[in-house]
Design an enzyme around this catalytic site. Structure first.
Site, PDB file in Angstrom:
ATOM      1  N   TYR A   1       0.831  -1.201   0.000  1.00  0.00           N
ATOM      2  CA  TYR A   1       0.000   0.000   0.000  1.00  0.00           C
ATOM      3  C   TYR A   1       0.870   1.257   0.000  1.00  0.00           C
ATOM      4  O   TYR A   1       1.870   1.322   0.702  1.00  0.00           O
ATOM      5  CB  TYR A   1      -0.910   0.024   1.231  1.00  0.00           C
TER       6      TYR A   1
ATOM      7  N   GLU B   1     -19.261   1.600  21.477  1.00  0.00           N
ATOM      8  CA  GLU B   1     -20.256   2.121  20.521  1.00  0.00           C
ATOM      9  C   GLU B   1     -20.709   3.553  20.851  1.00  0.00           C
ATOM     10  O   GLU B   1     -21.351   4.187  20.006  1.00  0.00           O
ATOM     11  CB  GLU B   1     -21.455   1.170  20.416  1.00  0.00           C
TER      12      GLU B   1
END
Ligand SMILES: [Zn+2]
Ligand SMILES: [Zn+2]
Length: 427
Positions: A332, A405
């Site tokens: 990458y 969350e």
């Protein structure tokens, strides 16, 4: 004239400030409204993780959602990738990207929605877990899609939603990821003017971190074969010893970041991770093979290090009467935040996260968002998701990686506001 003009201006400014406030309040309400759905999607995707190029269930969930929002949806891009196009006004085009793949890791987090999934990976039975947190990325972007689609005609431009497979790499013998999505036309129609993306990271909830230029490293693999001449271990002068030569090469490579490059410019890493040669104690072998990884934060340094590895290895080998074959496999590229785009959009992140917006240090991991940000100006940022209990904090890819969350609404808000500010021509 002057007083009248001043009064008029004050009225206009007052009106636009009031409108901006209404919009901000409406946007906050939309984020609050969509949050329970985002949490539910994230838990569902977390409980059903899928490895790269196998994100069938996740992709179906995404495609169904985007279609229900009335978008133009393309599926099966780069295997399981999904692209949704939300057309609004005549403004620019923004691309938003979420990666969908999980990892061959057996989950050890105590959650009601923890993964119990197992599958076959490169011929082995493995556990599957969203150990890099891509479940959060998918759920956040589904939430952003719902909010932006809800704006209808008020959306001042076009938004391209990219749900990408195989960020962690494709299975052996397959291609995949952002690069393949580009080659299969993900940015072809419409062509985006900018791309935004985020990654969850074990920083406190409320934190958004980014930086201009290199945010995450390029990651290239190199292999060096040192060719000597095999001989008896008791008579090294009868041959050319590739073990000693390879040892000198290992040390020589360390002088590239430490002695050869300008240490004040940008960090870089050259690590040898494997060295292999020989069969027994008293035979000097014919060859020794080295394998390692190169990490850099800008394209020029990357190319420069490739040249220096070749130069250092071949000349050390030559000095010993050996030869060295050097191969660099490109991984990458650098995940680079376009500096102009960064300057333009940083105020949005500042507004969204307040004091939680901080400048990130470069991260030596790699990310294939880099390909998208090579194609068009890109901005990538980290979203803090660390659990409150410091004993539960674990790095990405750990079987104990746990994303809180409570961070999800900030992720939704950040991508939504970046999109709207960019489309509206911010600043
Ligand atoms: Zn990862
Ligand atoms: Zn990741």
């Amino acid at each position: 004239m002057k007083p009248v003009f001043t009064v008029l201006l004050a009225c206009l400014l007052g009106a636009s400030a009031a409108k901006a406030e209404t919009n901000a309040a409406e946007l906050d309400a939309s984020v609050t409204a969509v949050t329970p759905k985002v949490v539910a999607w994230r838990r569902d995707i977390h409980a059903h993780p899928e490895l790269g190029n196998r994100e069938f269930r996740t992709a179906a969930l995404v495609a169904e959602h985007l279609e229900s929002l009335g978008m133009e949806v393309r599926t099966g891009i780069a295997h399981t990738g999904v692209v949704g196009v939300l057309r609004g006004g005549d403004g620019p085009v923004v691309a938003l990207r979420a990666d969908m793949d999980a990892l061959p890791v057996t989950e050890q987090v105590d959650l009601p929605f923890a993964s119990t999934v197992t599958t076959e990976y490169n011929g082995e039975e493995v556990g599957v877990m969203h150990a890099c947190g891509h479940d959060n990325h998918v759920a956040i972007l589904m939430g952003v899609a719902e909010i932006l689609a809800g704006l209808g005609d008020e959306l001042p431009g076009t938004v391209l939603f990219l749900f990408q497979p195989a960020e962690e790499g494709a299975p052996e013998g397959e291609e995949g990821g952002a690069d393949l999505m580009l080659r299969e036309g993900a940015f072809a129609d419409p062509v985006p003017d900018a791309v935004f993306g985020l990654h969850v990271f074990p920083m406190p909830v409320g934190v958004i971190a980014s930086r201009p230029e290199g945010l995450m490293a390029s990651s290239d693999r190199f292999t060096i074969t040192v060719n000597g001449t095999q001989t008896h271990g008791a008579m090294p002068w009868m041959g050319v010893d590739p073990v000693v030569t390879a040892s000198q090469v290992v040390l020589g490579l360390q002088t590239i970041p430490a002695r050869q490059l300008d240490a004040t410019l940008t960090p870089s890493i050259v690590s040898v991770g494997r060295i292999e040669g020989g069969v027994r104690n008293n035979i000097i072998p014919e060859t020794v093979e080295l394998e390692g990884t190169i990490r850099t934060f800008d394209a020029d340094t990357r190319a420069d290090i490739h040249r220096r590895i070749e130069n250092t290895a071949t000349h050390i080998a030559e000095s010993a009467g050996a030869t060295a074959d050097v191969a660099v496999d490109l991984g990458y590229p650098v995940t680079r935040n376009d500096p102009d785009l960064y300057r333009r959009m940083a105020p949005t992140l500042q507004r969204v996260a307040g004091p939680g917006f901080v400048e990130a240090r470069p991260v030596t991991g790699a990310e294939d968002f880099s390909y998208l940000a090579e194609a068009v100006p890109g901005l990538f940022f980290f979203l803090g998701v660390a659990p409150e209990d410091p004993a539960l904090v674990a790095p990405n890819h750990s079987p104990r990686f746990y994303a809180d969350e409570r961070a999800l609404p900030l992720g939704v808000k950040a991508l939504t506001e970046l999109t709207l500010d960019y489309l509206a021509g911010a600043p």
